[in-house]
Design a protein around this motif. Structure first.
Motif, PDB file in Angstrom:
ATOM      1  N   VAL A 296       3.206   0.199  10.418  1.00  0.00           N
ATOM      2  CA  VAL A 296       3.886  -0.360  10.451  1.00  0.00           C
ATOM      3  C   VAL A 296       5.011  -1.423   9.959  1.00  0.00           C
ATOM      4  N   ILE A 297       6.003  -1.890  10.712  1.00  0.00           N
ATOM      5  CA  ILE A 297       7.050  -2.777  10.423  1.00  0.00           C
ATOM      6  C   ILE A 297       7.061  -4.504  11.169  1.00  0.00           C
ATOM      7  N   ASN A 298       6.263  -4.772  10.564  1.00  0.00           N
ATOM      8  CA  ASN A 298       6.137  -6.735  11.400  1.00  0.00           C
ATOM      9  C   ASN A 298       7.432  -7.460  10.103  1.00  0.00           C
ATOM     10  N   ASP A 299       8.229  -7.928  11.464  1.00  0.00           N
ATOM     11  CA  ASP A 299       9.523  -8.965  11.281  1.00  0.00           C
ATOM     12  C   ASP A 299       8.838 -10.114  11.619  1.00  0.00           C
ATOM     13  N   ASP A 300       8.397 -11.414  10.537  1.00  0.00           N
ATOM     14  CA  ASP A 300       7.802 -12.132  10.880  1.00  0.00           C
ATOM     15  C   ASP A 300       7.905 -13.632  10.904  1.00  0.00           C
ATOM     16  N   THR A 301       8.204 -14.502  10.961  1.00  0.00           N
ATOM     17  CA  THR A 301       8.971 -15.659  10.503  1.00  0.00           C
ATOM     18  C   THR A 301       7.368 -16.750  11.139  1.00  0.00           C
ATOM     19  N   ILE A 302       6.777 -17.063   9.413  1.00  0.00           N
ATOM     20  CA  ILE A 302       5.442 -18.517   9.804  1.00  0.00           C
ATOM     21  C   ILE A 302       6.691 -19.748   8.934  1.00  0.00           C
ATOM     22  N   ALA A 303       5.947 -20.054   9.828  1.00  0.00           N
ATOM     23  CA  ALA A 303       6.239 -21.864  10.289  1.00  0.00           C
ATOM     24  C   ALA A 303       5.760 -22.959   8.579  1.00  0.00           C
ATOM     25  N   PRO A 304       6.361 -23.582   8.538  1.00  0.00           N
ATOM     26  CA  PRO A 304       6.034 -24.410   7.195  1.00  0.00           C
ATOM     27  C   PRO A 304       4.744 -24.782   7.053  1.00  0.00           C
TER      28      PRO A 304
ATOM     29  N   ASP B 165      -7.642   1.022   2.391  1.00  0.00           N
ATOM     30  CA  ASP B 165      -7.093   1.946   2.505  1.00  0.00           C
ATOM     31  C   ASP B 165      -5.647   2.234   3.620  1.00  0.00           C
ATOM     32  N   MET B 166      -4.717   0.972   3.113  1.00  0.00           N
ATOM     33  CA  MET B 166      -3.149   1.090   3.604  1.00  0.00           C
ATOM     34  C   MET B 166      -2.853   0.821   2.160  1.00  0.00           C
ATOM     35  N   GLU B 167      -0.725   1.288   1.952  1.00  0.00           N
ATOM     36  CA  GLU B 167      -0.460   0.483   0.816  1.00  0.00           C
ATOM     37  C   GLU B 167       0.528  -0.970   2.033  1.00  0.00           C
ATOM     38  N   ILE B 168       0.396  -1.538   1.497  1.00  0.00           N
ATOM     39  CA  ILE B 168       0.692  -2.930   1.917  1.00  0.00           C
ATOM     40  C   ILE B 168       1.708  -3.150   1.362  1.00  0.00           C
ATOM     41  N   ILE B 169       3.077  -3.048   1.837  1.00  0.00           N
ATOM     42  CA  ILE B 169       4.053  -3.819   1.120  1.00  0.00           C
ATOM     43  C   ILE B 169       4.864  -4.792   1.854  1.00  0.00           C
ATOM     44  N   THR B 170       4.971  -5.973   1.023  1.00  0.00           N
ATOM     45  CA  THR B 170       6.227  -7.105   1.072  1.00  0.00           C
ATOM     46  C   THR B 170       7.815  -7.461   0.957  1.00  0.00           C
ATOM     47  N   PHE B 171       8.498  -7.677   1.812  1.00  0.00           N
ATOM     48  CA  PHE B 171       9.636  -8.360   1.716  1.00  0.00           C
ATOM     49  C   PHE B 171      10.224  -9.084   2.039  1.00  0.00           C
ATOM     50  N   VAL B 172      10.525 -10.027   1.105  1.00  0.00           N
ATOM     51  CA  VAL B 172      10.370 -11.903   1.514  1.00  0.00           C
ATOM     52  C   VAL B 172      12.340 -11.838   1.745  1.00  0.00           C
ATOM     53  N   THR B 173      12.394 -12.176   3.000  1.00  0.00           N
ATOM     54  CA  THR B 173      14.348 -12.316   3.463  1.00  0.00           C
ATOM     55  C   THR B 173      14.583 -14.024   3.339  1.00  0.00           C
TER      56      THR B 173
ATOM     57  N   LEU C 185       9.526  -9.535   5.624  1.00  0.00           N
ATOM     58  CA  LEU C 185       9.016  -8.099   6.949  1.00  0.00           C
ATOM     59  C   LEU C 185       7.604  -7.762   5.373  1.00  0.00           C
ATOM     60  N   GLN C 186       6.626  -6.844   6.580  1.00  0.00           N
ATOM     61  CA  GLN C 186       5.675  -6.311   6.410  1.00  0.00           C
ATOM     62  C   GLN C 186       5.262  -5.225   6.629  1.00  0.00           C
ATOM     63  N   ILE C 187       5.242  -4.385   5.601  1.00  0.00           N
ATOM     64  CA  ILE C 187       5.513  -2.774   5.806  1.00  0.00           C
ATOM     65  C   ILE C 187       4.001  -1.773   5.677  1.00  0.00           C
ATOM     66  N   TRP C 188       4.130  -1.138   6.708  1.00  0.00           N
ATOM     67  CA  TRP C 188       1.999  -0.385   5.807  1.00  0.00           C
ATOM     68  C   TRP C 188       1.573   1.641   6.004  1.00  0.00           C
ATOM     69  N   ILE C 189       1.866   1.213   4.458  1.00  0.00           N
ATOM     70  CA  ILE C 189       2.386   3.018   4.757  1.00  0.00           C
ATOM     71  C   ILE C 189       0.884   3.387   4.814  1.00  0.00           C
TER      72      ILE C 189
END
Length: 231
Positions: free
Chosen positions: A42-50, A61-69, A115-119
């Motif tokens: 997974v690579i999800n490019d998310d925009t979340i409202a205030p 059973d997932m490695e979940i990576i988050t990178f805040v832009t 960006l939310q990333i699953w490996i």
């Protein structure tokens, strides 16, 4: 081979509070040609409202990576972690045998972008884990996540690594690919020239059967990207 995944061709989910672009099949978006790449799922490019976000939900059973832009995440999980994750920081959760967590936009006025990333892990189950770190902005390739957590990197339960690529205007970086490894590159900001092909923000590239690549920024902007080294 370099196979470009254009930002405009990604799947999309749009709700009142969330605008999400999916590089690979996710949720209601299903494309058999884009089910993932090696262990990258997974690579999800998310925009979340205030003042909104993901309520408490579970993973396993997932490695979940988050990178805040842009902005700040308010994070809580079943391991007792209550954290803020600001722009530029990386977070990895090893879901293991099971974890619940929530993620909210910490601002009442500004959108949150991440960006939310699953490996996929190389083995199932195990004790969940949480890691978070700011690696700054260093010219070139900076290792962020590795299988052994060496040299201060975050540790992942897979024979995969993630590096942060940061190139000033008019600079380049050589990428050496060994042992028939696969590489995926996701552009965050600026423009990346790979073998004459230009990638813009949101674009990705699947790279196979290559040993050396020149990653070039010949634009006037800073280039920022994530580089995944995969089995």
């Amino acid at each position: 081979m370099i196979d470009i995944r254009k930002a405009a061709d990604r799947g999309q989910a749009n709700f009142d509070w969330l605008d999400s672009k999916h590089t690979f099949s996710f949720g209601s978006y299903h494309d058999p040609k884009h089910m993932g790449f090696s262990a990258l799922r997974v690579i999800n490019d998310d925009t979340i409202a205030p003042a909104t976000g993901f309520g408490t939900h579970g993973h396993r059973d997932m490695e979940i990576i988050t990178f805040v832009t842009q902005g700040v995440i308010e994070h809580k999980d079943s391991m007792g972690n209550v954290q803020q994750l600001p722009k530029g920081e990386f977070q990895i959760m090893s879901a293991g045998k099971g974890i619940t967590h929530s993620e909210y936009n910490g601002s009442d006025s500004d959108p949150l972008k991440l960006l939310q990333i699953w490996i996929e892990p190389e083995s199932l189950g195990g004790i969940p884990g949480y890691q978070q770190k700011d690696f700054g902005q260093t010219q070139g390739l900076t290792p962020i996540i590795t299988p052994n957590g060496e040299n201060g990197t975050l540790k992942i339960k897979q024979q995969a690594s993630v590096s942060h690529l940061y190139l000033a205007s008019g600079t380049q970086q050589q990428l050496n690919i060994t042992n028939n490894r696969k590489v995926f590159i996701q552009v965050v900001e600026g423009q990346l020239n790979i073998s004459g092909q230009i990638l813009k923000p949101g674009d990705g590239a699947k790279i196979t059967d290559q040993s050396i690549l020149q990653l070039i920024n010949n634009s006037q902007q800073i280039l920022e990207a994530l580089v995944f080294d995969l089995p």
